[in-house]
Design a protein around this motif. Structure first.
Motif, PDB file in Angstrom:
ATOM      1  N   GLY A 150       0.806  -1.207   0.000  1.00  0.00           N
ATOM      2  CA  GLY A 150       0.000   0.000   0.000  1.00  0.00           C
ATOM      3  C   GLY A 150       0.846   1.266   0.000  1.00  0.00           C
ATOM      4  O   GLY A 150       0.519   2.243  -0.682  1.00  0.00           O
ATOM      5  N   THR A 151       1.936   1.254   0.753  1.00  0.00           N
ATOM      6  CA  THR A 151       2.832   2.412   0.798  1.00  0.00           C
ATOM      7  C   THR A 151       3.485   2.659  -0.553  1.00  0.00           C
ATOM      8  O   THR A 151       3.574   3.799  -1.027  1.00  0.00           O
ATOM      9  CB  THR A 151       3.913   2.209   1.873  1.00  0.00           C
ATOM     10  OG1 THR A 151       3.289   2.043   3.150  1.00  0.00           O
ATOM     11  CG2 THR A 151       4.864   3.394   1.923  1.00  0.00           C
ATOM     12  N   LEU A 152       3.941   1.589  -1.199  1.00  0.00           N
ATOM     13  CA  LEU A 152       4.571   1.728  -2.511  1.00  0.00           C
ATOM     14  C   LEU A 152       3.572   2.226  -3.554  1.00  0.00           C
ATOM     15  O   LEU A 152       3.912   3.047  -4.416  1.00  0.00           O
ATOM     16  CB  LEU A 152       5.179   0.399  -2.943  1.00  0.00           C
ATOM     17  CG  LEU A 152       6.393  -0.082  -2.135  1.00  0.00           C
ATOM     18  CD1 LEU A 152       6.830  -1.469  -2.590  1.00  0.00           C
ATOM     19  CD2 LEU A 152       7.544   0.908  -2.261  1.00  0.00           C
ATOM     20  N   LEU A 153       2.341   1.733  -3.482  1.00  0.00           N
ATOM     21  CA  LEU A 153       1.323   2.199  -4.426  1.00  0.00           C
ATOM     22  C   LEU A 153       1.006   3.672  -4.214  1.00  0.00           C
ATOM     23  O   LEU A 153       0.767   4.418  -5.179  1.00  0.00           O
ATOM     24  CB  LEU A 153       0.053   1.361  -4.281  1.00  0.00           C
ATOM     25  CG  LEU A 153       0.141  -0.092  -4.776  1.00  0.00           C
ATOM     26  CD1 LEU A 153      -1.161  -0.835  -4.484  1.00  0.00           C
ATOM     27  CD2 LEU A 153       0.457  -0.150  -6.263  1.00  0.00           C
ATOM     28  N   ALA A 154       1.012   4.105  -2.959  1.00  0.00           N
ATOM     29  CA  ALA A 154       0.775   5.524  -2.679  1.00  0.00           C
ATOM     30  C   ALA A 154       1.903   6.379  -3.242  1.00  0.00           C
ATOM     31  O   ALA A 154       1.669   7.462  -3.795  1.00  0.00           O
ATOM     32  CB  ALA A 154       0.634   5.741  -1.177  1.00  0.00           C
ATOM     33  N   ASN A 155       3.147   5.897  -3.115  1.00  0.00           N
ATOM     34  CA  ASN A 155       4.287   6.620  -3.686  1.00  0.00           C
ATOM     35  C   ASN A 155       4.186   6.672  -5.208  1.00  0.00           C
ATOM     36  O   ASN A 155       4.472   7.701  -5.830  1.00  0.00           O
ATOM     37  CB  ASN A 155       5.595   5.956  -3.276  1.00  0.00           C
ATOM     38  CG  ASN A 155       5.880   6.089  -1.794  1.00  0.00           C
ATOM     39  OD1 ASN A 155       5.273   6.903  -1.107  1.00  0.00           O
ATOM     40  ND2 ASN A 155       6.800   5.280  -1.304  1.00  0.00           N
ATOM     41  N   ASP A 165       1.463   6.509  -6.940  1.00  0.00           N
ATOM     42  CA  ASP A 165       0.345   7.378  -7.279  1.00  0.00           C
ATOM     43  C   ASP A 165       0.775   8.843  -7.266  1.00  0.00           C
ATOM     44  O   ASP A 165       0.339   9.651  -8.093  1.00  0.00           O
ATOM     45  CB  ASP A 165      -0.800   7.143  -6.295  1.00  0.00           C
ATOM     46  CG  ASP A 165      -2.105   7.793  -6.746  1.00  0.00           C
ATOM     47  OD1 ASP A 165      -2.244   8.009  -7.966  1.00  0.00           O
ATOM     48  OD2 ASP A 165      -2.960   8.069  -5.899  1.00  0.00           O
ATOM     49  N   ALA A 166       1.639   9.205  -6.318  1.00  0.00           N
ATOM     50  CA  ALA A 166       2.119  10.588  -6.236  1.00  0.00           C
ATOM     51  C   ALA A 166       2.956  10.962  -7.450  1.00  0.00           C
ATOM     52  O   ALA A 166       3.043  12.140  -7.805  1.00  0.00           O
ATOM     53  CB  ALA A 166       2.939  10.778  -4.957  1.00  0.00           C
ATOM     54  N   LEU A 167       3.547   9.972  -8.091  1.00  0.00           N
ATOM     55  CA  LEU A 167       4.372  10.243  -9.262  1.00  0.00           C
ATOM     56  C   LEU A 167       3.547  10.406 -10.530  1.00  0.00           C
ATOM     57  O   LEU A 167       3.924  11.147 -11.434  1.00  0.00           O
ATOM     58  CB  LEU A 167       5.386   9.113  -9.475  1.00  0.00           C
ATOM     59  CG  LEU A 167       6.537   9.018  -8.462  1.00  0.00           C
ATOM     60  CD1 LEU A 167       7.369   7.775  -8.739  1.00  0.00           C
ATOM     61  CD2 LEU A 167       7.408  10.254  -8.512  1.00  0.00           C
ATOM     62  N   VAL A 168       2.425   9.702 -10.602  1.00  0.00           N
ATOM     63  CA  VAL A 168       1.679   9.681 -11.861  1.00  0.00           C
ATOM     64  C   VAL A 168       0.406  10.515 -11.825  1.00  0.00           C
ATOM     65  O   VAL A 168      -0.213  10.730 -12.852  1.00  0.00           O
ATOM     66  CB  VAL A 168       1.311   8.229 -12.248  1.00  0.00           C
ATOM     67  CG1 VAL A 168       2.553   7.405 -12.414  1.00  0.00           C
ATOM     68  CG2 VAL A 168       0.379   7.599 -11.217  1.00  0.00           C
ATOM     69  N   GLN A 169       0.009  10.984 -10.645  1.00  0.00           N
ATOM     70  CA  GLN A 169      -1.236  11.750 -10.550  1.00  0.00           C
ATOM     71  C   GLN A 169      -1.046  12.868  -9.543  1.00  0.00           C
ATOM     72  O   GLN A 169      -0.984  12.626  -8.348  1.00  0.00           O
ATOM     73  CB  GLN A 169      -2.404  10.852 -10.118  1.00  0.00           C
ATOM     74  CG  GLN A 169      -3.716  11.612  -9.982  1.00  0.00           C
ATOM     75  CD  GLN A 169      -4.860  10.664  -9.630  1.00  0.00           C
ATOM     76  OE1 GLN A 169      -4.843   9.508 -10.019  1.00  0.00           O
ATOM     77  NE2 GLN A 169      -5.823  11.152  -8.895  1.00  0.00           N
ATOM     78  N   LEU A 170      -0.958  14.094 -10.030  1.00  0.00           N
ATOM     79  CA  LEU A 170      -0.762  15.247  -9.156  1.00  0.00           C
ATOM     80  C   LEU A 170      -2.107  15.762  -8.674  1.00  0.00           C
ATOM     81  O   LEU A 170      -2.980  16.071  -9.472  1.00  0.00           O
ATOM     82  CB  LEU A 170      -0.015  16.354  -9.903  1.00  0.00           C
ATOM     83  CG  LEU A 170       1.365  15.970 -10.451  1.00  0.00           C
ATOM     84  CD1 LEU A 170       1.999  17.167 -11.143  1.00  0.00           C
ATOM     85  CD2 LEU A 170       2.265  15.472  -9.334  1.00  0.00           C
TER      86      LEU A 170
END
Length: 398
Positions: free
Chosen positions: A335-340, A342-347
């Protein structure tokens, strides 16, 4: 302080790293085709070139205790009487010779009882993995032309008898969409995140496996060879996600020791020797550690006689603690990696990001109103060139 995984074993103590003369290609290829995992060349020419280190002895009490403490699970076997364990051992006692398929069918309900009917976990049998997540330390086609160079064989695509992972119900629709795209591995090569997060061919119900079971009739070593590939592939998949999610951190700090400790992945496997001569059934529980996707280590934790009721009960208890760890630790790590990622691909709107403060003279000049470019340079060409330079190495697929 970040936990740094202790080394499972020194290189000199492993079979896969022992130096010996290299064998003729004809003998090597024939042995791999007939019985790849049972081949005497397998560890030297398949596991080692793909950076998989298989320890030849089980972990010491001290080493395993350190790992168990870091993972938050008990280090010692806990004996808990269980009717399923008793029935399993008794069935094997009555059948001295049994097929690998039959052993698998007996193991499934035993493993299911260890999950305690958890809705977060999924169990699949006879699953073939996609090759995208298979460790590729020495890809086919990169062999040296030198006569003294070793012959390296590609790691077979894993097909464990049993695979345990997470149900898709653990993830939101957005998180599932986030896991469908193209990322790059440690070598900068593209790979499909959709096939990595859901590695089983033709099945979308199991994500991010963390435990595999491999049953082999040839020998316990053959079963451990198979598990080394299966377990390392499961870990490598999560390491690839970490590679993409930690892209900005890698660019700033590189792949240092701290980065390796942050992206270290743990997993487990069970290697079962189904002795075809009817001399008993033995299993080893193995620990797998992948450090940043760059190297993989596998070592037996304990051995269990599957015809012995006491041993089966201890193994069942151990599996239960692994499943608790998976739900509370590994799933949270994903979950933490997916959140990271997500921050890269969706501002998100209204949130300041590093890219908001980014300035580039060429881009500013191309986007400025009324500014003229030098001859032969178009506004679109300049913008495309700048974006190519500053974009991350992976791209999303819509």
């Amino acid at each position: 302080m970040a936990y740094s995984s202790p080394q499972l074993s020194s290189a000199a103590s492993t079979r896969s790293s022992q130096s010996s003369q290299y064998f003729p290609l004809k003998d090597l290829v024939n042995s791999q085709v007939v019985a790849p995992y049972a081949s005497s060349y397998y560890q030297q020419h398949t596991l080692a070139p793909n950076r998989i280190n298989l320890c030849d002895s089980q972990l010491s009490e001290e080493d395993w205790s350190r790992h168990a403490f870091a993972l938050g699970m008990p280090s010692r076997d806990i004996h808990k009487p269980h009717p399923d364990a008793r029935r399993f051992a008794q069935k094997l006692q009555r059948k001295s010779r049994i097929s690998n398929k039959a052993v698998t069918e007996l193991l499934v309900p035993l493993i299911q009882s260890a999950t305690q009917s958890s809705k977060k976990l999924q169990i699949k049998t006879d699953t073939t993995f996609h090759p995208d997540a298979v460790p590729n330390g020495s890809p086919v086609g990169r062999l040296s032309n030198s006569q003294n160079a070793p012959w390296n064989m590609p790691l077979p695509v894993p097909k464990p008898n049993i695979t345990v992972g997470f149900s898709s119900k653990n993830f939101t629709q957005h998180e599932l969409e986030l896991q469908d795209g193209i990322i790059s591995n440690a070598h900068g090569e593209p790979c499909n995140l959709g096939k990595i997060s859901q590695p089983i061919v033709g099945n979308n119900a199991l994500l991010w496996p963390f435990l595999t079971v491999d049953v082999q009739s040839d020998s316990l070593e053959a079963a451990q060879n198979a598990s080394a590939g299966s377990g390392s592939t499961c870990n490598n998949a999560l390491a690839l996600l970490a590679e993409a999610a930690e892209e900005s951190r890698v660019r700033r700090h590189g792949r240092n020791a701290f980065w390796q400790s942050r992206t270290a992945v743990h997993g487990f496997s069970v290697s079962v020797h189904n002795d075809s001569e009817g001399n008993g059934k033995v299993a080893t529980l193995n620990l797998h550690i992948s450090e940043g996707g760059l190297s993989h280590s596998c070592a037996p934790i304990r051995s269990y006689a599957l015809c012995n009721e006491h041993d089966v009960e201890c193994l069942l208890s151990r599996l239960g603690s692994i499943f608790i760890w998976a739900e509370n630790c590994r799933l949270q790590q994903i979950g933490t990696l997916l959140a990271n990622l997500d921050a890269l691909v969706q501002l998100e709107s209204g949130r300041e990001h590093l890219s908001d403060r980014f300035t580039n003279p060429d881009l500013d000049m191309a986007t400025s109103y009324g500014e003229s470019l030098s001859p032969g340079r178009s506004k679109f060409g300049v913008i495309k060139n700048v974006l190519t330079q500053v974009s991350p190495r992976w791209i999303r697929v819509s």
